[in-house]
Design an enzyme around this catalytic site. Structure first.
Site, mmCIF file in Angstrom:
data_model
loop_
_atom_site.group_PDB
_atom_site.id
_atom_site.type_symbol
_atom_site.label_atom_id
_atom_site.label_comp_id
_atom_site.label_asym_id
_atom_site.label_seq_id
_atom_site.Cartn_x
_atom_site.Cartn_y
_atom_site.Cartn_z
ATOM 1 N N GLY A 116 0.841 -1.207 0.000
ATOM 2 C CA GLY A 116 0.000 0.000 0.000
ATOM 3 C C GLY A 116 0.866 1.244 0.000
ATOM 4 N N LEU A 141 0.131 7.870 3.456
ATOM 5 C CA LEU A 141 1.257 7.590 4.351
ATOM 6 C C LEU A 141 2.421 6.955 3.595
ATOM 7 C CD1 LEU A 141 2.463 7.260 7.241
ATOM 8 C CD2 LEU A 141 1.237 5.088 7.381
ATOM 9 N N ASP A 184 1.891 -1.628 -4.666
ATOM 10 C CA ASP A 184 0.524 -1.125 -4.564
ATOM 11 C C ASP A 184 -0.292 -1.792 -5.681
ATOM 12 O OD1 ASP A 184 -0.521 1.677 -2.894
ATOM 13 O OD2 ASP A 184 -1.882 0.709 -4.316
ATOM 14 N N TYR A 230 -14.285 0.103 10.173
ATOM 15 C CA TYR A 230 -12.845 0.420 10.173
ATOM 16 C C TYR A 230 -12.286 0.275 11.591
ATOM 17 C CZ TYR A 230 -8.654 3.438 9.641
ATOM 18 O OH TYR A 230 -7.387 3.957 9.633
HETATM 19 N N1 LIG Z 1 -4.340 8.717 6.828
HETATM 20 C C1 LIG Z 1 -4.730 8.735 8.101
HETATM 21 O O1 LIG Z 1 -5.184 9.762 8.612
HETATM 22 C C2 LIG Z 1 -4.590 7.476 8.929
HETATM 23 C C3 LIG Z 1 -4.916 7.544 10.294
HETATM 24 C C4 LIG Z 1 -4.831 6.401 11.057
HETATM 25 C C5 LIG Z 1 -4.383 5.215 10.501
HETATM 26 N N2 LIG Z 1 -4.054 5.183 9.172
HETATM 27 C C6 LIG Z 1 -3.634 3.881 8.609
HETATM 28 O O2 LIG Z 1 -2.440 4.036 7.863
HETATM 29 C C7 LIG Z 1 -2.468 3.142 6.749
HETATM 30 C C8 LIG Z 1 -2.233 3.932 5.476
HETATM 31 O O3 LIG Z 1 -3.233 4.911 5.371
HETATM 32 P P1 LIG Z 1 -3.263 5.945 4.152
HETATM 33 O O4 LIG Z 1 -3.894 7.186 4.654
HETATM 34 O O5 LIG Z 1 -1.957 5.999 3.491
HETATM 35 O O6 LIG Z 1 -4.324 5.209 3.207
HETATM 36 P P2 LIG Z 1 -4.513 5.376 1.643
HETATM 37 O O7 LIG Z 1 -5.901 4.942 1.337
HETATM 38 O O8 LIG Z 1 -4.066 6.732 1.204
HETATM 39 O O9 LIG Z 1 -3.461 4.323 1.071
HETATM 40 C C9 LIG Z 1 -3.686 2.942 1.114
HETATM 41 C C10 LIG Z 1 -3.009 2.334 -0.093
HETATM 42 O O10 LIG Z 1 -3.267 0.930 -0.074
HETATM 43 C C11 LIG Z 1 -3.516 0.519 -1.394
HETATM 44 N N3 LIG Z 1 -4.315 -0.713 -1.390
HETATM 45 C C12 LIG Z 1 -5.639 -0.825 -1.174
HETATM 46 N N4 LIG Z 1 -5.998 -2.120 -1.309
HETATM 47 C C13 LIG Z 1 -4.883 -2.805 -1.596
HETATM 48 C C14 LIG Z 1 -4.621 -4.180 -1.847
HETATM 49 N N5 LIG Z 1 -5.604 -5.079 -1.855
HETATM 50 N N6 LIG Z 1 -3.349 -4.546 -2.105
HETATM 51 C C15 LIG Z 1 -2.357 -3.634 -2.143
HETATM 52 N N7 LIG Z 1 -2.540 -2.319 -1.907
HETATM 53 C C16 LIG Z 1 -3.799 -1.919 -1.652
HETATM 54 C C17 LIG Z 1 -4.253 1.677 -2.044
HETATM 55 O O11 LIG Z 1 -4.151 1.627 -3.470
HETATM 56 C C18 LIG Z 1 -3.553 2.877 -1.430
HETATM 57 O O12 LIG Z 1 -2.493 3.319 -2.239
HETATM 58 C C19 LIG Z 1 -3.806 2.416 6.811
HETATM 59 O O13 LIG Z 1 -3.656 1.186 7.454
HETATM 60 C C20 LIG Z 1 -4.654 3.339 7.649
HETATM 61 O O14 LIG Z 1 -5.660 2.618 8.316
HETATM 62 C C21 LIG Z 1 -4.141 6.277 8.378
#
Ligand SMILES: NC(=O)c1ccc[n+]([C@@H]2O[C@H](COP(=O)([O-])OP(=O)(O)OC[C@H]3O[C@@H](n4cnc5c(N)ncnc54)[C@H](O)[C@@H]3O)[C@@H](O)[C@H]2O)c1
Length: 315
Positions: free
Chosen positions: A8, A13, A34, A142
């Site tokens: 991902g 992040l 990804d 979630y």
């Molecule tokens: N952004 C925030 O505010 C936040 C806050 C708390 C926790 N998190 C956690 O941090 C992590 C990253 O969050 P983010 O904001 O970067 O999310 P995001 O949605 O921006 O990125 C997630 C990435 O995962 C990829 N993805 C989705 N399904 C997939 C699959 N089956 N196989 C491979 N890749 C896949 C997507 O294409 C995307 O690029 C997550 O676990 C999220 O729960 C984020």
């Protein structure tokens, strides 16, 4: 030599964390993955492979053939999207984590990183300075998946000695990529609108306080935790992590200092009830005590940094 797989990696992040990992370990030691091949253009500094983490045979072969030693598992369905597709979110968030934990056990990986979230808390959790240990009754799919994930991480550490580490991120704010469908996304979008000279329609109420963190602090916390000696990492579910807490009105006022004509309107939608179930602020004293966590940015410092750098950044 470490070989680090980021799952991902093209998200909000991952785009920044993968770069920091490559700077630290060298691009040849990092494999960004990804869903789509199109993400490759973001990763000219390290290896890239298209990978759907639900395709477990392909993922397993990649981890084996590349001699992966660490996994950063960032792929997830986030809060707002999860409420629209609850069973899909549960399936992806849980199956992918269980797969990564099992692979870590089987291949005796050095370390695993998996992010949790303030979404593990719920409406019956104390809202102010939310403690590390307290009632957690999340009411979003979630949040339920993150809570269950935390229990599995601790389980794999205790039963199988898998060195898995985790942080309960607050809402993350960065300008280098667009957010992926979370409830705190407004605090990213608002800067884009201010710089475009447009009015901002906020999907939360003006007084809706939430814990937030600027991306450089989130990256610093992640790398500090991952580089802490194993014995210092005393919490193997997930650490509370905090830097700032603000409302839409406060972030608006912070931007007004730089863009005095900027206008905002508030039109709360379904995301308001998600925000209402989360803490206003979080107590992260365990992270401070165990591995020395300290943030660098407050709201005004973050606003200044984003408004200075976002106009020069191309997506
Ligand atoms: N952004 C925030 O505010 C936040 C806050 C708390 C926790 N998190 C956690 O941090 C992590 C990253 O969050 P983010 O904001 O970067 O999310 P995001 O949605 O921006 O990125 C997630 C990435 O995962 C990829 N993805 C989705 N399904 C997939 C699959 N089956 N196989 C491979 N890749 C896949 C997507 O294409 C995307 O690029 C997550 O676990 C999220 O729960 C984020």
């Amino acid at each position: 030599m470490e070989k680090i797989l980021v799952i991902g990696a093209a998200g909000q992040l991952g785009s920044e964390l993968t770069k920091s990992l490559s700077d630290m370990y060298g691009g040849e030691s990092v494999i960004a993955t990804d869903l789509n091949e199109s993400a490759k253009s973001k990763f000219d500094y390290c290896q890239f492979k298209a990978l759907d983490i639900m395709d477990q045979d392909t993922a397993r072969n990649l981890i084996k053939n590349e001699n992966v030693t660490q996994i950063y598992h960032l792929a997830a369905v986030l809060s707002a999207v999860g409420e629209k597709k609850p069973l899909f979110a549960w399936d992806l968030n849980m199956q992918s984590l269980l797969f990564v934990l099992e692979i870590a056990r089987e291949f005796k990986l050095n370390k695993v990183y998996w992010p949790s979230s303030i979404a593990v808390f719920g409406p019956n959790t104390p809202k102010v300075n939310t403690p590390q240990y307290c009632v957690k009754e999340p009411n979003t799919v979630y949040g339920i998946s993150k809570q269950a994930g935390e229990r599995w991480c601790e389980y794999y550490f205790q039963k199988y000695n898998v060195d898995v580490r985790s942080l309960r991120y607050p809402g993350l704010i960065g300008y280098k990529s667009l957010p992926g469908g979370g409830t705190t996304d407004y605090a990213v979008d608002i800067y884009h609108k201010a710089l475009a000279g447009e009015k901002f329609d906020c999907f939360l109420r003006e007084d809706s306080f939430l814990p937030m963190m600027y991306m450089p602090d989130a990256i610093k916390a992640t790398l500090d935790l991952m580089h802490a000696p194993s014995e210092s990492v005393k919490i193997r579910s997930s650490y509370n992590l905090a830097s700032m807490s603000f409302s839409p009105k406060e972030i608006y006022q912070s931007i007004l200092k730089h863009h005095p004509d900027f206008k905002i309107e508030y039109h709360p939608d379904f995301r308001q009830s998600i925000a209402d179930s989360w803490p206003d602020s979080v107590d992260d004293s365990c992270a401070q005590k165990d591995w020395g966590w300290q943030p660098d940015f407050d709201l005004d410092k973050m606003t200044e940094d984003i408004l200075t750098n976002l106009p020069n950044f191309s997506f």
